[in-house]
Scaffold this active site. Structure first.
Site, PDB file in Angstrom:
ATOM      1  N   GLY A   9       0.832  -1.191   0.000  1.00 21.48           N
ATOM      2  CA  GLY A   9       0.000   0.000   0.000  1.00 21.48           C
ATOM      3  C   GLY A   9       0.870   1.245   0.000  1.00 21.48           C
ATOM      4  N   CYS A  10       0.326   2.319   0.501  1.00 22.62           N
ATOM      5  CA  CYS A  10       1.051   3.592   0.533  1.00 22.62           C
ATOM      6  C   CYS A  10       2.305   3.461   1.393  1.00 22.62           C
ATOM      7  CB  CYS A  10       0.137   4.678   1.094  1.00 22.62           C
ATOM      8  SG  CYS A  10       0.943   6.276   1.260  1.00 22.62           S
TER       9      CYS A  10
END
Length: 174
Positions: A9-10
Protein backbone atom coordinates in the site's frame (compact mmCIF):
# COMPACT_ATOMS: atom_id res chain seq x y z
CA UNK A 1 22.82 -4.57 8.67
CA UNK A 2 20.12 -6.28 6.66
CA UNK A 3 17.68 -4.59 4.32
CA UNK A 4 14.38 -5.68 2.81
CA UNK A 5 12.34 -3.92 0.14
CA UNK A 6 8.63 -4.36 0.84
CA UNK A 7 5.45 -2.95 -0.67
CA UNK A 8 2.06 -2.99 1.04
CA UNK A 9 0.00 0.00 0.00
CA UNK A 10 1.05 3.59 0.53
CA UNK A 11 4.66 3.80 1.64
CA UNK A 12 3.80 6.43 4.27
CA UNK A 13 2.12 3.75 6.41
CA UNK A 14 4.91 1.19 6.18
CA UNK A 15 7.46 3.91 6.90
CA UNK A 16 5.65 5.08 10.03
CA UNK A 17 5.10 1.58 11.41
CA UNK A 18 8.68 0.40 10.87
CA UNK A 19 10.13 3.54 12.46
CA UNK A 20 8.41 2.52 15.72
CA UNK A 21 10.52 -0.65 16.01
CA UNK A 22 13.83 -0.96 17.85
CA UNK A 23 16.61 -2.22 15.62
CA UNK A 24 15.25 -0.52 12.50
CA UNK A 25 18.07 1.84 11.55
CA UNK A 26 16.61 3.38 8.40
CA UNK A 27 13.44 3.42 6.32
CA UNK A 28 13.45 4.92 2.84
CA UNK A 29 10.37 5.31 0.64
CA UNK A 30 11.13 4.00 -2.84
CA UNK A 31 9.65 2.96 -6.17
CA UNK A 32 10.57 -0.47 -7.58
CA UNK A 33 9.25 -3.33 -9.66
CA UNK A 34 8.49 -1.36 -12.80
CA UNK A 35 9.81 -0.42 -16.21
CA UNK A 36 9.91 3.39 -16.31
CA UNK A 37 13.51 4.62 -16.48
CA UNK A 38 13.00 7.52 -14.03
CA UNK A 39 9.80 7.10 -12.03
CA UNK A 40 8.42 9.84 -9.83
CA UNK A 41 5.23 10.08 -7.81
CA UNK A 42 3.21 11.60 -10.62
CA UNK A 43 4.05 8.91 -13.18
CA UNK A 44 3.83 6.02 -10.68
CA UNK A 45 0.33 7.18 -9.69
CA UNK A 46 -0.84 6.63 -13.27
CA UNK A 47 -0.52 2.90 -12.61
CA UNK A 48 1.16 2.37 -15.97
CA UNK A 49 4.82 1.96 -14.94
CA UNK A 50 4.58 -1.30 -12.99
CA UNK A 51 6.32 0.30 -10.01
CA UNK A 52 5.12 -0.23 -6.47
CA UNK A 53 5.32 2.25 -3.64
CA UNK A 54 7.67 0.41 -1.30
CA UNK A 55 10.06 0.92 1.58
CA UNK A 56 13.63 -0.18 2.00
CA UNK A 57 13.85 -1.20 5.65
CA UNK A 58 17.34 -1.45 7.10
CA UNK A 59 17.65 -3.24 10.44
CA UNK A 60 20.07 -4.85 12.84
CA UNK A 61 19.33 -8.56 13.23
CA UNK A 62 21.17 -8.50 16.57
CA UNK A 63 18.31 -6.32 17.87
CA UNK A 64 15.28 -7.43 15.85
CA UNK A 65 15.02 -10.74 13.98
CA UNK A 66 14.34 -10.71 10.25
CA UNK A 67 11.20 -12.79 10.76
CA UNK A 68 9.81 -10.11 13.08
CA UNK A 69 10.35 -7.50 10.35
CA UNK A 70 8.47 -9.75 7.92
CA UNK A 71 5.68 -10.68 10.34
CA UNK A 72 5.23 -6.96 11.07
CA UNK A 73 4.89 -6.37 7.32
CA UNK A 74 2.00 -8.84 7.17
CA UNK A 75 0.44 -7.24 10.25
CA UNK A 76 0.48 -3.64 9.02
CA UNK A 77 -1.41 -4.24 5.78
CA UNK A 78 -4.01 -6.66 4.41
CA UNK A 79 -2.10 -9.00 2.09
CA UNK A 80 -5.36 -10.44 0.72
CA UNK A 81 -6.21 -7.28 -1.22
CA UNK A 82 -5.07 -7.45 -4.83
CA UNK A 83 -3.54 -4.22 -6.14
CA UNK A 84 -4.97 -2.08 -3.37
CA UNK A 85 -5.01 -1.21 0.29
CA UNK A 86 -8.31 0.26 1.37
CA UNK A 87 -9.14 3.22 -0.86
CA UNK A 88 -5.65 3.24 -2.44
CA UNK A 89 -6.23 1.33 -5.67
CA UNK A 90 -3.78 0.39 -8.42
CA UNK A 91 -0.80 -1.85 -9.04
CA UNK A 92 1.41 0.72 -7.33
CA UNK A 93 -0.31 -0.28 -4.05
CA UNK A 94 0.19 -4.03 -4.47
CA UNK A 95 1.49 -6.27 -1.73
CA UNK A 96 4.96 -7.40 -2.79
CA UNK A 97 8.30 -8.49 -1.40
CA UNK A 98 11.36 -7.78 -3.54
CA UNK A 99 14.20 -10.20 -2.89
CA UNK A 100 17.95 -10.09 -3.40
CA UNK A 101 19.19 -13.65 -3.83
CA UNK A 102 17.83 -17.11 -3.14
CA UNK A 103 18.20 -16.94 0.63
CA UNK A 104 16.05 -13.82 0.85
CA UNK A 105 13.51 -15.27 -1.60
CA UNK A 106 13.17 -18.39 0.55
CA UNK A 107 12.78 -16.29 3.70
CA UNK A 108 10.09 -14.19 2.01
CA UNK A 109 8.23 -17.26 0.77
CA UNK A 110 8.25 -18.75 4.28
CA UNK A 111 6.92 -15.47 5.71
CA UNK A 112 4.20 -15.38 3.05
CA UNK A 113 3.21 -18.96 3.98
CA UNK A 114 3.00 -17.99 7.69
CA UNK A 115 0.87 -14.99 6.74
CA UNK A 116 -1.43 -17.09 4.56
CA UNK A 117 -2.07 -19.35 7.53
CA UNK A 118 -2.54 -16.41 9.94
CA UNK A 119 -4.96 -14.64 7.57
CA UNK A 120 -6.93 -17.83 6.85
CA UNK A 121 -5.77 -18.05 3.24
CA UNK A 122 -6.07 -15.77 0.26
CA UNK A 123 -2.75 -13.94 0.58
CA UNK A 124 -1.90 -12.38 -2.81
CA UNK A 125 1.51 -10.95 -1.88
CA UNK A 126 3.99 -11.49 -4.68
CA UNK A 127 7.64 -12.41 -4.19
CA UNK A 128 9.58 -10.68 -6.97
CA UNK A 129 13.26 -10.22 -7.78
CA UNK A 130 14.55 -6.81 -6.76
CA UNK A 131 15.28 -4.67 -9.76
CA UNK A 132 16.28 -1.05 -9.83
CA UNK A 133 15.20 0.98 -6.81
CA UNK A 134 14.43 4.70 -7.04
CA UNK A 135 14.17 6.85 -3.93
CA UNK A 136 10.88 8.67 -3.67
CA UNK A 137 10.80 12.44 -3.44
CA UNK A 138 12.05 14.08 -0.22
CA UNK A 139 8.55 15.02 0.92
CA UNK A 140 7.63 11.31 1.08
CA UNK A 141 10.50 10.46 3.43
CA UNK A 142 9.38 10.13 7.08
CA UNK A 143 6.06 11.65 5.97
CA UNK A 144 4.10 10.67 9.08
CA UNK A 145 6.54 12.30 11.51
CA UNK A 146 6.55 15.49 9.41
CA UNK A 147 2.73 15.54 8.98
CA UNK A 148 1.14 13.92 12.06
CA UNK A 149 -2.10 15.88 11.73
CA UNK A 150 -2.60 15.17 8.04
CA UNK A 151 -5.95 13.47 7.37
CA UNK A 152 -4.58 10.39 5.62
CA UNK A 153 -2.06 9.85 8.40
CA UNK A 154 -4.75 10.06 11.07
CA UNK A 155 -7.22 7.83 9.23
CA UNK A 156 -4.89 5.24 7.71
CA UNK A 157 -1.36 5.35 9.14
CA UNK A 158 -2.22 5.71 12.85
CA UNK A 159 -4.29 2.48 12.97
CA UNK A 160 -1.45 0.57 11.27
CA UNK A 161 1.14 1.95 13.67
CA UNK A 162 -1.16 1.04 16.57
CA UNK A 163 -1.44 -2.56 15.32
CA UNK A 164 2.35 -2.80 15.35
CA UNK A 165 2.54 -1.26 18.82
CA UNK A 166 0.03 -3.79 20.15
CA UNK A 167 1.50 -6.90 18.54
CA UNK A 168 5.23 -6.18 18.77
CA UNK A 169 5.51 -4.45 22.16
CA UNK A 170 8.82 -6.13 23.01
CA UNK A 171 10.43 -4.47 19.95
CA UNK A 172 9.10 -0.93 20.37
CA UNK A 173 11.46 1.98 20.65
CA UNK A 174 11.43 3.63 24.07
Amino acid sequence: MTSFVLAGGCFWCLDAAYRALRGVTDVVSVYTGGSHPAPDYEVVCTGTTGHAEAVRVEFDEEVIPADVILDAFFTMHDPRQLNRQGNDVGTQYRSAMFYEGDEQRERFEAARARADEAWGGGVVTTVEPLGEVFEAEDYHQDFFAKNPGQGYCLAVAVPKVNKIRQRFTEYLKA
